[in-house]
Design an enzyme around this catalytic site. Structure first.
Site, PDB file in Angstrom:
ATOM      1  N   GLN A 655      51.918  70.037 -16.945  1.00 28.26           N
ATOM      2  CA  GLN A 655      52.540  68.742 -16.757  1.00 28.26           C
ATOM      3  C   GLN A 655      52.165  67.765 -17.870  1.00 28.26           C
ATOM      4  O   GLN A 655      52.985  66.982 -18.328  1.00 28.26           O
ATOM      5  CB  GLN A 655      52.125  68.149 -15.400  1.00 28.26           C
ATOM      6  CG  GLN A 655      52.704  66.773 -15.114  1.00 28.26           C
ATOM      7  CD  GLN A 655      54.222  66.743 -15.124  1.00 28.26           C
ATOM      8  OE1 GLN A 655      54.866  67.762 -14.893  1.00 28.26           O
ATOM      9  NE2 GLN A 655      54.797  65.588 -15.389  1.00 28.26           N
ATOM     10  N   GLU A 656      50.904  67.823 -18.303  1.00 30.08           N
ATOM     11  CA  GLU A 656      50.416  66.853 -19.275  1.00 30.08           C
ATOM     12  C   GLU A 656      51.078  67.027 -20.644  1.00 30.08           C
ATOM     13  O   GLU A 656      51.508  66.049 -21.260  1.00 30.08           O
ATOM     14  CB  GLU A 656      48.892  66.981 -19.423  1.00 30.08           C
ATOM     15  CG  GLU A 656      48.099  66.433 -18.251  1.00 30.08           C
ATOM     16  CD  GLU A 656      48.053  64.923 -18.240  1.00 30.08           C
ATOM     17  OE1 GLU A 656      48.543  64.297 -19.196  1.00 30.08           O
ATOM     18  OE2 GLU A 656      47.541  64.362 -17.263  1.00 30.08           O
ATOM     19  N   SER A 657      51.113  68.241 -21.152  1.00 26.94           N
ATOM     20  CA  SER A 657      51.516  68.440 -22.552  1.00 26.94           C
ATOM     21  C   SER A 657      52.620  69.460 -22.751  1.00 26.94           C
ATOM     22  O   SER A 657      53.033  69.692 -23.885  1.00 26.94           O
ATOM     23  CB  SER A 657      50.304  68.901 -23.361  1.00 26.94           C
ATOM     24  OG  SER A 657      49.884  70.188 -22.923  1.00 26.94           O
TER      25      SER A 657
END
Length: 782
Positions: A655-657
């Site tokens: 989700q982050e990157s």
């Protein structure tokens, strides 16, 4: 095996080795080379390559092992010996390894200061229209320019500026600022620097300019105008320690000005920076100093919504921030007093203050008071009202107050009918209907409400809440509900139109835990054109992957074990037009640590899998491809060391990157785990590691390790519960505690109460990712 047969077998093996020594030894030697390469033992790699070249010259030549020799020599610092080996692959006729050889040779040329020769090697790659290879070449040059600005190399790269992504263009412009200053064009450099900062203060270009602006200078020597820009940029970069030091200097400068407004503005910004660093008492002192001057320094707003220093809107903002600090410090009555004061001003923050007061009352258990506030005209169209209503519904349901919960549900239902209930609340409304029925003891009605959402989106955050709640139903109730669904499903099996309805009934029964329902569901899938192809998806053994990657150079680099070099080539060579192609692309990219490519293939495959597909019936190959695990070695080692579940690390990283090691966010978070400097430094201190610079956050190993340590700390704080740990990773632990304080089921309460739009989406995605990796756990990759 009998002793005599064992002796015969041994004799046969010895004879085979004597008669066929070359092939056997060469194969063993190549395996040793690959293993040493994976371990980055370059001295050993070089020794083995010499042996291979002497004993099996044909294998050495046909396998392009001279490239690997160049890589070993370069890694051992023997650059002049490595360069001719790489550049040989770039000459006519072009070799299959021409692209990685150009990248490798250009990097060495740049390090030697031979910029023009490096750019000659890179121009065929930089002139491509798009793709990972183009980005790799551009970033290679930019990385070197940021260390050693070279006007000639800068000018050559500028000729292909239009082909670069926005991020690379800004980095190129940041280097130009340094080149202008070195050439004595200070005014032009300053103009360009300010322009870049005002366009975007959060990216790498802004960070580079910030660092260079302060290098070797005293803060006292910086002009007030530049100081304003530095404070804003440091804050945007989340370097709050630097921003606070700069803000103190700015506050001191404004004290001598005749007008009070710059000083009040500077004091307010200092209070916000103190709060961002968790220095709540210092923040409170700053806000109270401002409010003490409210009567002495007040002026009328110039326009509606004006919140410049001295206006009623400005002081309302100060009071609102003070109230939020007091709430964090546990001074609840004082916080309520300040929120009420903001409400009385009737400024833009008045409605938000009322919402905050309602949320406090919900947490304190004063549910009637909170409901009354949420019905006031002041808050009817305020952001945060829907979350507060759903949170109130959950708390009334937890208290078994079915009538009170039903009243709140009616407000939400009315909004839905008027098309005033946006996502995600609109889709999740069946969850809250079921909660109200459950609060009244009507378990059958509750499941009837839950069922549609559970069957259509079983692996969503809402589906996980429903599964958790249904698991608490008495066993007899679950058995009755499951048998009813199986009977209804059997009755529907007779017609093609009823097949989909039967699927839904059997899915519900399977989720309730009935093995018989799985068999029935498999039969339905086998007769459905949308589901049947997924049951017979192809498998690709790990050993075959390097030979199936679609690009000869990428395949060879993977065989060598040079995964990072294979990465951009793998990204640019894939076929996502079929289920098999998606599986293969995901698995190959995963092995090559080409994270973004693996995720794109995974998402293409997920689009082919119906959302309600019961995952235990999916083949292992599909599950593995839907949940790729690039950087597996680093993640596994970190998970074992720190005790953080690998599935959670992947859920957050995805989700982050999007598994992009070069990712940077609008919040100045960087790398795979999207860490800001303060968070990364805190994790490094916990691990007794050196404090990282912003460029270190792009290192996959460091990012994974520091991100996992951050998760570990949050898991410890939230007693191992994944959902609040994920929310805190995005929004901070203090705010997360306010959202789910005293909750019986933290995930349920978070879905109801999160009032940050970004975190609301974030938590739902991380939970869905976590469920995906948990589903694929038994099909773990290499």
């Amino acid at each position: 095996m009998a002793p005599r047969l064992r002796r015969i077998s041994l004799a046969v093996l010895v004879t085979a080795l004597l008669f066929f020594p070359s092939a056997s030894r060469a194969a063993t030697l190549e395996e040793q080379i690959r293993e040493s390469t994976r371990q980055a033992n370059w001295t050993r790699v070089l020794e083995l390559l010499v042996v291979l070249r002497n004993q099996q010259a044909d294998v050495y030549i046909q396998g392009d092992y001279d490239y690997l020799t160049g890589r070993a020599l370069a890694s051992l610092g023997r650059v002049d010996e490595a360069l001719p080996r790489f550049e040989r692959f770039t000459q006519s006729p072009p070799s299959r390894l021409a692209v990685p050889a150009r990248l490798a040779a250009a990097q060495l040329r740049l390090q030697k200061g031979e910029g023009r020769r490096a750019m000659e090697l890179l121009f065929p790659l930089l002139e491509r229209q798009d793709g990972a290879v183009l980005r790799k070449a551009a970033r290679l040059v930019l990385n070197e320019l940021e260390l050693r600005p070279d006007p000639e190399v800068h000018g050559l790269l500028a000729t292909v500026r239009k082909r670069l992504a926005t991020r690379e263009r800004r980095r190129l412009d940041a280097v130009e600022v340094d080149i202008l200053e070195r050439s004595g064009q200070g005014l032009k450099a300053e103009e360009k620097r300010l322009s870049l900062w005002r366009e975007n203060r959060r990216d790498d270009a802004a960070a580079l300019l910030l660092a260079r602006q302060l290098a070797g200078k005293r803060i006292e020597d910086v002009s007030l105008e530049t100081l304003d820009e530095l404070v804003a940029t440091a804050r945007s970069q989340r370097d709050f320690e630097l921003a606070e030091r700069l803000a103190h200097e700015r506050l001191g400068r404004t004290a001598s000005l005749s007008e009070p407004w710059p000083r009040l503005t500077a004091l307010f910004e200092l209070g916000r920076l103190n709060a961002a660093r968790g220095h709540f008492q210092e923040s409170e002192v700053a806000y109270r100093k401002i409010l003490a001057e409210e009567k002495a320094h007040a002026r009328k707003a110039g326009t509606k919504g004006d919140t410049t220093a001295g206006t009623p809107g400005f002081y309302a903002r100060v009071r609102f921030n003070l109230a939020a600090i007091l709430e964090r410090e546990g001074q609840i009555e004082e916080a309520i007093k300040e929120f009420r004061a903001v409400e009385s001003v009737k400024e833009s923050t008045s409605g938000l203050a009322a919402i905050q007061r309602a949320r406090i009352e919900i947490r304190r258990g004063n549910l009637d008071r909170a409901e009354s506030i949420l019905k006031e005209p002041l808050v009817l169209r305020q952001p945060g009202r829907i979350e507060s209503l759903v949170h109130l519904l959950v708390r009334r349901s937890e208290a078994s107050d079915a009538k009170g919960a039903a009243r709140v549900l009616l407000i939400l239902e009315t909004m839905a009918k008027r098309r005033q209930l946006p996502e995600p609340w609109k889709s999740e409304l069946p969850l809250w209907r079921g909660r109200v029925a459950e609060a009244g003891g009507q378990l059958g009605a509750a499941f009837a409400s839950y069922e549609g959402l559970l069957v259509d989106s079983p692996y969503s955050a809402a589906g996980e809440v429903i599964r958790t709640r249904v698991a608490l139903f008495p066993q007899k109730v679950r058995e009755r509900l499951a048998l009813e669904r199986i009977q209804e499903g059997r009755a529907l099996m007779g017609s093609a139109r009823g097949l989909d309805a039967a699927r839904k009934r059997f899915t519900a029964a399977a989720i309730l835990g009935y093995p018989q329902a799985r068999d029935l569901l498999r039969d339905v899938y086998a007769n459905s054109p949308a589901y049947a192809p997924l049951l017979v998806a192809p498998e690709f053994p790990d050993g075959e992957l390097p030979g199936l990657c679609g690009d000869a150079a990428a395949c060879q680099l993977m065989l060598f074990g040079l995964l990072a070099e294979a990465d951009p080539l793998v990204r640019d060579a894939r076929d996502l037009s079929s289920i098999g192609g998606c599986i293969l692309a995901s698995r190959i990219a995963e092995v090559a640590d080409a994270g973004t490519s693996a995720l794109e293939a995974s998402e293409a495959l997920l689009r082919r899998v119906p959302r309600g597909f019961y995952r235990p019936l999916l083949p292992a190959g599909i599950l593995r491809a839907m949940a790729p695990r690039p950087f597996e070695t680093a993640v596994s080692a970190t998970a074992r060391e720190l005790g953080v579940p690998g599935e959670l690390i992947y859920a957050v990283m995805r989700q982050e990157s999007r598994f992009d090691r070069e990712a940077v966010s609008p919040a100045a978070a960087r790398g795979l785990m999207q860490l800001t400097i303060p968070t990364a430094v805190e994790a490094a201190v916990d691990l007794s590691d050196p404090a990282p610079a912003y460029a270190d956050l792009y290192d996959p190993l460091k990012s994974i390790r520091l991100g996992a340590q951050t998760l570990k700390k949050l898991l410890d704080r939230f007693k191992g519960d994944m959902a609040p740990a994920a929310a805190a990773y995005n929004a901070g632990p203090g705010q997360t505690l306010l959202w789910c304080e005293g909750a019986s089921f933290p995930l349920e309460t978070l879905l109801a109460s999160i009032n940050y739009a970004e975190t609301r989406t974030y938590v739902r995605h991380v939970v869905a990712n976590w469920l995906l990796y948990r589903s694929a756990g038994s099909a773990s990759p290499r």
